[in-house]
Structures are given as structure tokens and as C-alpha cells.
Design a protein around this motif. Structure first.
Motif, PDB file in Angstrom:
ATOM      1  N   SER A   1       4.113  -2.417   9.875  1.00 56.88           N
ATOM      2  CA  SER A   1       4.258  -0.995   9.970  1.00 56.88           C
ATOM      3  C   SER A   1       5.655  -0.757   9.865  1.00 56.88           C
ATOM      4  O   SER A   1       5.952  -1.013  11.347  1.00 56.88           O
ATOM      5  CB  SER A   1       3.358   0.221  10.042  1.00 56.88           C
TER       6      SER A   1
ATOM      7  N   GLN B   1       0.318  -0.851   0.194  1.00 57.91           N
ATOM      8  CA  GLN B   1      -0.099  -0.065   0.100  1.00 57.91           C
ATOM      9  C   GLN B   1       0.687   1.019  -0.111  1.00 57.91           C
ATOM     10  O   GLN B   1       0.845   1.766   1.247  1.00 57.91           O
ATOM     11  CB  GLN B   1      -0.943   0.049   1.563  1.00 57.91           C
TER      12      GLN B   1
ATOM     13  N   GLU C   1      -7.902   0.387  19.215  1.00 57.38           N
ATOM     14  CA  GLU C   1      -6.435   1.315  18.631  1.00 57.38           C
ATOM     15  C   GLU C   1      -5.419   0.553  18.890  1.00 57.38           C
ATOM     16  O   GLU C   1      -5.605  -0.363  19.308  1.00 57.38           O
ATOM     17  CB  GLU C   1      -6.742   2.893  19.161  1.00 57.38           C
TER      18      GLU C   1
ATOM     19  N   LYS D   1     -14.963  -4.472  14.141  1.00 61.46           N
ATOM     20  CA  LYS D   1     -14.194  -3.234  14.468  1.00 61.46           C
ATOM     21  C   LYS D   1     -13.278  -3.844  15.874  1.00 61.46           C
ATOM     22  O   LYS D   1     -13.499  -5.555  16.529  1.00 61.46           O
ATOM     23  CB  LYS D   1     -15.489  -2.596  16.347  1.00 61.46           C
TER      24      LYS D   1
ATOM     25  N   GLN E   1       2.229  -1.200  13.915  1.00 63.84           N
ATOM     26  CA  GLN E   1       0.792  -1.297  13.853  1.00 63.84           C
ATOM     27  C   GLN E   1       0.667  -2.645  12.710  1.00 63.84           C
ATOM     28  O   GLN E   1       1.125  -2.235  11.133  1.00 63.84           O
ATOM     29  CB  GLN E   1      -0.101  -0.055  13.421  1.00 63.84           C
TER      30      GLN E   1
ATOM     31  N   ASN F   1      -7.305  -1.998   8.751  1.00 69.87           N
ATOM     32  CA  ASN F   1      -7.795  -0.716   8.747  1.00 69.87           C
ATOM     33  C   ASN F   1      -7.409   0.092   9.907  1.00 69.87           C
ATOM     34  O   ASN F   1      -8.879   0.153  10.625  1.00 69.87           O
ATOM     35  CB  ASN F   1      -9.532   0.373   7.989  1.00 69.87           C
ATOM     36  N   HIS F   2      -6.841   0.965  10.350  1.00 66.37           N
ATOM     37  CA  HIS F   2      -6.235   1.518  11.285  1.00 66.37           C
ATOM     38  C   HIS F   2      -7.481   2.748  11.735  1.00 66.37           C
ATOM     39  O   HIS F   2      -7.461   3.773  12.198  1.00 66.37           O
ATOM     40  CB  HIS F   2      -5.105   1.518  11.570  1.00 66.37           C
ATOM     41  N   GLN F   3      -7.390   3.657  10.141  1.00 66.83           N
ATOM     42  CA  GLN F   3      -7.879   4.787  10.191  1.00 66.83           C
ATOM     43  C   GLN F   3      -9.592   4.613  11.010  1.00 66.83           C
ATOM     44  O   GLN F   3      -9.834   5.380  11.788  1.00 66.83           O
ATOM     45  CB  GLN F   3      -8.054   4.917   8.715  1.00 66.83           C
ATOM     46  N   THR F   4      -9.733   3.212  10.472  1.00 66.13           N
ATOM     47  CA  THR F   4     -11.781   3.104  10.633  1.00 66.13           C
ATOM     48  C   THR F   4     -11.514   2.346  12.173  1.00 66.13           C
ATOM     49  O   THR F   4     -12.878   1.951  12.504  1.00 66.13           O
ATOM     50  CB  THR F   4     -12.304   1.991   9.433  1.00 66.13           C
ATOM     51  N   ASN F   5     -10.580   1.976  12.445  1.00 68.93           N
ATOM     52  CA  ASN F   5     -10.042   0.700  13.482  1.00 68.93           C
ATOM     53  C   ASN F   5     -11.018   0.334  13.475  1.00 68.93           C
ATOM     54  O   ASN F   5     -12.078  -1.155  14.061  1.00 68.93           O
ATOM     55  CB  ASN F   5     -11.052   1.400  14.269  1.00 68.93           C
ATOM     56  N   THR F   6     -11.448  -1.222  12.267  1.00 64.43           N
ATOM     57  CA  THR F   6     -11.558  -1.883  11.617  1.00 64.43           C
ATOM     58  C   THR F   6     -10.716  -3.209  10.941  1.00 64.43           C
ATOM     59  O   THR F   6      -9.390  -2.740  10.596  1.00 64.43           O
ATOM     60  CB  THR F   6     -12.632  -2.384  10.794  1.00 64.43           C
TER      61      THR F   6
END
Length: 259
Positions: free
Chosen positions: A96, A64, A140, A137, A101, A123-128
Motif C-alpha cells: 500500500s 484492488q 498486524e 494467521k 502494508q 488480507n489485513h482485515q482478517t490478518n491472514t
């Protein structure tokens, strides 16, 4: 006997997945091309038998459009015991290089006649967490079963005192597990590889098919900048398991904990 080797197959990875804190950290403990290997010993009648091996290798990749660490964990029963119950498991974690993460987790289980393939995308922006079964869900800084080991190696245990409990969270099998590790202190531990100055930890385990739950597992990691696990001991439903460090290469720092 099949059940015993099935439990050993699970233990190869779950034992190292229980050390982390809920804060973003930067990597200061390991580097690409690192490799660490362990022997797994099983004891049911007072004698430890060399039942399997586990190996973890680290590299770097692009995912990504970002730099990630790629860790491969492989576990197997020894060939002498394959006729009883054959285990060939492979776990992969992409996480990362900046904040450790997890980005993607892949699990391929091959244990006797049981086979399972699982992929998780975080997906750490949406915490999913997105899996084969759906979207879940997650809190963090949640970790996967492999990334937690490397995340934990960057904890500065000198900031804690004996008796402190460090909260953790891990996503596995479409569930979030909120636990902690109990920092016991420091001591010298003698292993098959040698004698180490070590940090002693006891994670809180959830009751399941393998463990009774509670603080029954003990983990020792090197008391130096590498923080690599050198021994894990725990009772399981039938007998006891011990994992000892047997080989390492391309560590980021000299192993000053080895006496």
C-alpha cells in the motif's frame, strides 16, 4: 561449491528483510522509479570475490482499486560463476502507498536445478496470508521479505538510543518470524561506492541452513532521509558475505550522507 552459491542466492534478499517495527507508517523515504543496485562479495579464504548482484526497482500500480508500490528485486550470480551454480531469482512485492502494508508477494526462484514459484496474498482485515498451500494467521503490520526493506526506511532512528531493540514480524515460507533489530548507533562506513555517514543495525537472525542465528549480521543504512542500505556483512555457514551499494538513481532526496 554448489552449496556456497545456493547460499549466496538466498542472501541476496534475506539480508535486507530484517528491519522493521510493528507500527503503521507513511512513506517519506522513497519514490517511484527509484533503483538501487548492490554487488555481493563472498569470502572463504581471506579474499572477497565478486560473486553476484542484486537490484531493486520501484514503481506504482493499481491493485484492488488502490494505489500500491510495486518493487521488483532481482538477484543473480555473476556469469563467470554460472557454470558452477547459476542463480536467477526474482522477488516482487506490492504494498500500500498509504501505510506500506503488503498486498501481494511473488517469488520466483531459479537456482541450479531448483525452481520454485510462490504467491502470497495478504488480507489485513482478517490478518491472514493466503499462499499456494493454505491460509495462515499473521499479526498486524506483518511484512514480506521485500516490503520490510521499504517499511524500515521510514523508521525515524533518531527516536532511538544505542542499545534499543525494535520488534519486527515477517511472513515467509508459510511461517511468521517474530524478531527484532538492535540499534547500535551511528558511524562512518567506507564502501566500494564511497564513504557514508551511516546508521548501524544488528538484526536478530533465526538459526537455519544459512545462518547460525543471533546478532551476527550487521547492516549500515544512510544517515539521511533516504535510509538506503549501503553495506551488509555477515558470517554464513561457510565463509562470510559482504554486500555493497554500487549504484542508485531517482532517490527522493539528495544523498547527504555521502562524504
Amino acid at each position: 561449491m554448489k552449496k556456497l552459491y545456493y547460499l549466496i542466492g538466498i542472501f541476496l534478499f534475506s539480508s535486507f528483510s530484517l528491519i522493521a517495527q510493528t507500527a503503521v507508517v507513511q512513506n517519506r523515504a522513497f519514490q517511484p522509479q527509484e533503483k538501487i543496485s548492490y554487488n555481493v562479495y563472498y569470502n572463504v579464504i581471506g579474499i572477497y570475490v565478486n560473486a553476484g548482484t542484486a537490484t531493486f526497482t520501484t514503481s506504482t500500480e493499481k491493485m484492488q482499486d488502490a494505489d500500491v508500490f510495486h518493487v521488483i528485486g532481482e538477484g543473480s550470480t555473476n556469469p563467470h560463476y554460472d557454470w558452477i551454480f547459476k542463480v536467477r531469482d526474482r522477488y516482487e512485492s506490492y504494498f500500500s502507498s498509504t501505510d506500506l502494508q503488503p498486498v501481494k508477494f511473488v517469488r520466483n526462484i531459479n537456482e541450479g536445478k531448483y525452481k520454485k514459484h510462490e504467491e502470497v496474498t495478504f488480507n489485513h482485515q482478517t490478518n491472514t496470508a493466503i499462499t499456494n498451500k493454505g491460509v495462515y494467521k499473521v499479526p498486524e503490520n506483518v511484512q514480506d521479505v521485500i516490503s520490510i526493506m521499504y517499511y524500515a526506511r521510514n523508521i525515524n532512528y533518531d527516536e532511538y538510543k544505542s542499545g534499543d531493540k525494535i520488534p519486527i514480524s515477517m511472513f515467509l515460507d508459510d511461517k511468521v518470524y517474530n524478531m527484532y533489530i538492535h540499534y547500535i548507533g551511528k558511524e562512518t562506513i567506507k564502501t566500494k561506492y564511497g564513504k557514508f555517514n551511516a546508521i548501524k543495525l544488528r538484526p536478530l537472525l533465526l538459526k537455519g541452513s544459512m545462518f547460525d542465528g543471533g546478532e551476527k549480521m550487521t547492516i549500515w543504512v544512510t544517515d539521511d532521509a533516504n535510509h538506503i542500505p549501503v553495506r551488509v556483512e555477515s558470517p554464513i555457514i561457510v565463509g562470510n558475505v559482504k554486500i555493497d551499494l554500487m549504484h542508485y538513481e531517482n532517490l527522493r532526496y539528495p544523498v547527504t550522507a555521502l562524504r
